[in-house]
Design a protein around this motif. Structure first.
Motif, mmCIF file in Angstrom:
data_model
loop_
_atom_site.group_PDB
_atom_site.id
_atom_site.type_symbol
_atom_site.label_atom_id
_atom_site.label_comp_id
_atom_site.label_asym_id
_atom_site.label_seq_id
_atom_site.Cartn_x
_atom_site.Cartn_y
_atom_site.Cartn_z
ATOM 1 N N LEU A 96 37.268 -48.787 56.812
ATOM 2 C CA LEU A 96 36.753 -49.563 57.946
ATOM 3 C C LEU A 96 35.230 -49.491 58.011
ATOM 4 C CD1 LEU A 96 39.273 -48.477 60.724
ATOM 5 C CD2 LEU A 96 39.220 -50.659 59.510
ATOM 6 N N GLU A 97 34.650 -50.472 58.685
ATOM 7 C CA GLU A 97 33.217 -50.411 58.989
ATOM 8 C C GLU A 97 33.064 -49.780 60.355
ATOM 9 O OE1 GLU A 97 30.064 -53.123 58.115
ATOM 10 O OE2 GLU A 97 31.588 -54.566 57.455
ATOM 11 N N VAL A 98 32.122 -48.875 60.468
ATOM 12 C CA VAL A 98 31.996 -48.086 61.694
ATOM 13 C C VAL A 98 30.541 -47.897 62.075
ATOM 14 C CG1 VAL A 98 32.783 -45.968 62.835
ATOM 15 C CG2 VAL A 98 33.909 -46.722 60.743
ATOM 16 N N ARG A 99 30.273 -47.895 63.366
ATOM 17 C CA ARG A 99 28.950 -47.522 63.857
ATOM 18 C C ARG A 99 29.110 -46.482 64.947
ATOM 19 N NH1 ARG A 99 28.140 -50.156 60.065
ATOM 20 N NH2 ARG A 99 26.741 -51.932 59.783
ATOM 21 N N VAL A 100 28.227 -45.489 64.915
ATOM 22 C CA VAL A 100 28.163 -44.545 66.027
ATOM 23 C C VAL A 100 26.969 -44.933 66.868
ATOM 24 C CG1 VAL A 100 27.819 -42.132 66.704
ATOM 25 C CG2 VAL A 100 29.205 -42.665 64.687
ATOM 26 N N GLN A 101 27.170 -45.038 68.165
ATOM 27 C CA GLN A 101 26.058 -45.298 69.085
ATOM 28 C C GLN A 101 25.997 -44.158 70.092
ATOM 29 O OE1 GLN A 101 25.945 -49.151 70.977
ATOM 30 N NE2 GLN A 101 25.169 -50.091 69.090
ATOM 31 N N SER A 102 24.847 -43.527 70.157
ATOM 32 C CA SER A 102 24.695 -42.374 71.046
ATOM 33 C C SER A 102 23.965 -42.763 72.334
ATOM 34 C CB SER A 102 23.892 -41.289 70.317
ATOM 35 O OG SER A 102 23.495 -40.283 71.224
ATOM 36 N N MET A 106 18.913 -40.406 68.919
ATOM 37 C CA MET A 106 18.740 -39.486 67.773
ATOM 38 C C MET A 106 18.748 -40.336 66.515
ATOM 39 S SD MET A 106 22.236 -37.310 68.171
ATOM 40 C CE MET A 106 22.099 -36.854 69.892
ATOM 41 N N GLU A 107 17.620 -40.997 66.310
ATOM 42 C CA GLU A 107 17.595 -42.110 65.369
ATOM 43 C C GLU A 107 17.855 -41.762 63.912
ATOM 44 O OE1 GLU A 107 12.708 -42.509 65.287
ATOM 45 O OE2 GLU A 107 13.929 -43.975 66.350
ATOM 46 N N ALA A 108 17.668 -40.512 63.534
ATOM 47 C CA ALA A 108 17.946 -40.154 62.137
ATOM 48 C C ALA A 108 19.449 -40.055 61.885
ATOM 49 C CB ALA A 108 17.271 -38.825 61.798
ATOM 50 N N ILE A 109 20.220 -39.980 62.962
ATOM 51 C CA ILE A 109 21.656 -39.725 62.805
ATOM 52 C C ILE A 109 22.514 -40.945 63.107
ATOM 53 C CG2 ILE A 109 23.569 -38.364 63.769
ATOM 54 C CD1 ILE A 109 21.688 -36.027 63.944
ATOM 55 N N CYS A 110 22.170 -41.651 64.163
ATOM 56 C CA CYS A 110 23.006 -42.793 64.542
ATOM 57 C C CYS A 110 22.207 -43.758 65.419
ATOM 58 C CB CYS A 110 24.244 -42.306 65.293
ATOM 59 S SG CYS A 110 23.878 -41.383 66.779
ATOM 60 N N GLU A 111 22.827 -44.898 65.697
ATOM 61 C CA GLU A 111 22.192 -45.876 66.575
ATOM 62 C C GLU A 111 22.161 -45.329 68.003
ATOM 63 O OE1 GLU A 111 24.256 -49.633 66.438
ATOM 64 O OE2 GLU A 111 23.922 -49.879 64.305
ATOM 65 N N THR A 112 21.286 -45.921 68.805
ATOM 66 C CA THR A 112 21.282 -45.633 70.237
ATOM 67 C C THR A 112 22.160 -46.684 70.900
ATOM 68 O OG1 THR A 112 19.040 -44.797 70.035
ATOM 69 C CG2 THR A 112 19.759 -45.368 72.265
ATOM 70 N N PHE A 113 22.837 -46.313 71.972
ATOM 71 C CA PHE A 113 23.723 -47.262 72.646
ATOM 72 C C PHE A 113 22.937 -48.458 73.185
ATOM 73 C CE2 PHE A 113 25.579 -48.773 76.707
ATOM 74 C CZ PHE A 113 26.661 -49.442 76.149
ATOM 75 N N ILE A 129 31.898 -46.108 67.774
ATOM 76 C CA ILE A 129 32.161 -44.822 68.422
ATOM 77 C C ILE A 129 30.990 -44.526 69.353
ATOM 78 C CG2 ILE A 129 32.695 -42.382 68.096
ATOM 79 C CD1 ILE A 129 33.461 -43.021 65.198
ATOM 80 N N PHE A 130 31.302 -44.351 70.616
ATOM 81 C CA PHE A 130 30.260 -44.099 71.609
ATOM 82 C C PHE A 130 30.128 -42.589 71.793
ATOM 83 C CE2 PHE A 130 32.118 -48.245 72.553
ATOM 84 C CZ PHE A 130 30.983 -49.041 72.452
ATOM 85 N N ALA A 131 28.972 -42.060 71.412
ATOM 86 C CA ALA A 131 28.770 -40.612 71.415
ATOM 87 C C ALA A 131 27.820 -40.182 72.531
ATOM 88 C CB ALA A 131 28.199 -40.191 70.055
ATOM 89 N N ALA A 132 27.786 -38.892 72.769
ATOM 90 C CA ALA A 132 26.898 -38.253 73.759
ATOM 91 C C ALA A 132 27.227 -38.641 75.200
ATOM 92 C CB ALA A 132 25.421 -38.521 73.451
ATOM 93 N N GLY A 133 28.481 -38.936 75.447
ATOM 94 C CA GLY A 133 28.940 -39.203 76.818
ATOM 95 C C GLY A 133 28.144 -40.299 77.483
ATOM 96 N N THR A 134 27.811 -40.055 78.745
ATOM 97 C CA THR A 134 26.981 -41.019 79.487
ATOM 98 C C THR A 134 25.499 -40.743 79.248
ATOM 99 O OG1 THR A 134 26.813 -39.568 81.397
ATOM 100 C CG2 THR A 134 28.675 -41.107 81.384
#
Ligand code: UDP
Length: 238
Positions: A96-102, A106-113, A129-134
Motif C-alpha cells: 500500500l501507499e502510506v503517509r504519516v502526518q504528525s 518533525m519534518e525529517a520523519i514525516c509530514e505535518t498534519f 496515519i495520523f500521529a502525535a495525537g492532537t
C-alpha cells in the motif's frame, strides 16, 4: 462513480504489543496491515490513529511527580509516532501507499498534519496515519482519532479492539453479558460502559459521528462489517 466510503480506524498501542503488553510485535503489525489492505482493495479510504500505551502514557509517566504531566504527555505523543512509523512500514510492505502526518512538526520523519493534504492522499488511495495525537497534552488518542475523523469527513470512526463490541457488563466476569448492537452517545458515556473517554464521545456526539466498536483480531472482520455482513459482530454508537 459514487463517492467512496471513508473511515478512520483507531486502535490502542497495546494492540500492537501482543501478549507481552509492551513494545511492538511485528507479526501483529503484519496482521493489521493485511486487514487494512483488504479495506483499501475494496475501495474504502482509510485513515488510522494508533495510541501509544504500549510504550508510555502521560498519566503513568507523571505519577510520582518526577516527570511533569505535560512532559509525560509529550512523551506519550512521541510514542504514537513510533507506532505510526512501524505501522507505515508494515502497510508499505503489504504493497500500500502510506503517509504519516504528525500533529507535531518533525519534518525529517514525516509530514505535518494538513487536513487538505490528508484528504488528497486519501482520494488517491493512500492510507494516512495520523500521529502525535492532537498535539496537545491532556488529550487521548481516542479524542485525536475522533477529531481527525471529523476533519477528514470520515463516515464513522471504528474503534478496533480485542472484544466484539460493547457489552452491558464485563463479558469476562459475567456469563450473561449481552452485546449491545446499538447505543446512543449518553449510554456510551456511562461509567460501566465507557466506549471512549468523555471528551471523545462528546466530540463525536456534537458532530454526529457514529462510533463503531469491533474486534480487529478476527481475520476479515473489518471488511465483513463494512460489507454489511449480517453475522458480523459490532456495536454502533450514534
Ligand atoms: N497524548 C496526548 N495528547 C493527545 C493524544 C495522546 O498528550 O492528543 C498522550 C497521552 O499522554 C497519552 C499518550 O499520548 O497517554 C498515549 O495515548 P493513549 O493513552 O491514548 O494511547 P492508547 O491507550 O490508545 O494506547
Amino acid at each position: 462513480m459514487g463517492k467512496k466510503r471513508r473511515i478512520l480506524v483507531k486502535f490502542s498501542g497495546e494492540a500492537l504489543a501482543g501478549e507481552s503488553g509492551f513494545g511492538i510485535d511485528n507479526s501483529i503489525l503484519k496482521f493489521i496491515a493485511g486487514e487494512i489492505k483488504e479495506l483499501v482493495l475494496n475501495d474504502i479510504e482509510v485513515g488510522i490513529v494508533i495510541g501509544g500505551g504500549n510504550i508510555i502514557r502521560g498519566v503513568s509517566a507523571a505519577k510520582d511527580g518526577i516527570i511533569k504531566r505535560t512532559s509525560g504527555d509529550h512523551m506519550g505523543m512521541l510514542a504514537t509516532v513510533i507506532n505510526s512509523i512501524a505501522m507505515r512500514e508494515a502497510l508499505e510492505r503489504s504493497g500500500l501507499e502510506v503517509r504519516v502526518q504528525s500533529a507535531i512538526k518533525m519534518e525529517a520523519i514525516c509530514e505535518t498534519f494538513i487536513v487538505g493534504r490528508a484528504q488528497r492522499h486519501l482520494e488517491k488511495g493512500r492510507v494516512v496515519i495520523f500521529a502525535a495525537g492532537t498535539g496537545n497534552p491532556f488529550f487521548t488518542t481516542d479524542t485525536a482519532a475522533t477529531l481527525r475523523a471529523i476533519e477528514i469527513g470520515s463516515d464513522m470512526i471504528i474503534k478496533a479492539t480485542k472484544v466484539d463490541g460493547v457489552y452491558n457488563k464485563d463479558p469476562h466476569k459475567f456469563e450473561d453479558a449481552v452485546l449491545l448492537k446499538s447505543l446512543n452517545y449518553e449510554m456510551a458515556m456511562s461509567d460501566d460502559i465507557k466506549v471512549m473517554d468523555d471528551t471523545a464521545i462528546a466530540l463525536a456526539k456534537d458532530n454526529k459521528l457514529p462510533i463503531l466498536v469491533c474486534n480487529m483480531f478476527k481475520a476479515g472482520n473489518l471488511l465483513n462489517i463494512m460489507n454489511g455482513d449480517e453475522n458480523a459482530l459490532y456495536s454502533i454508537v450514534k
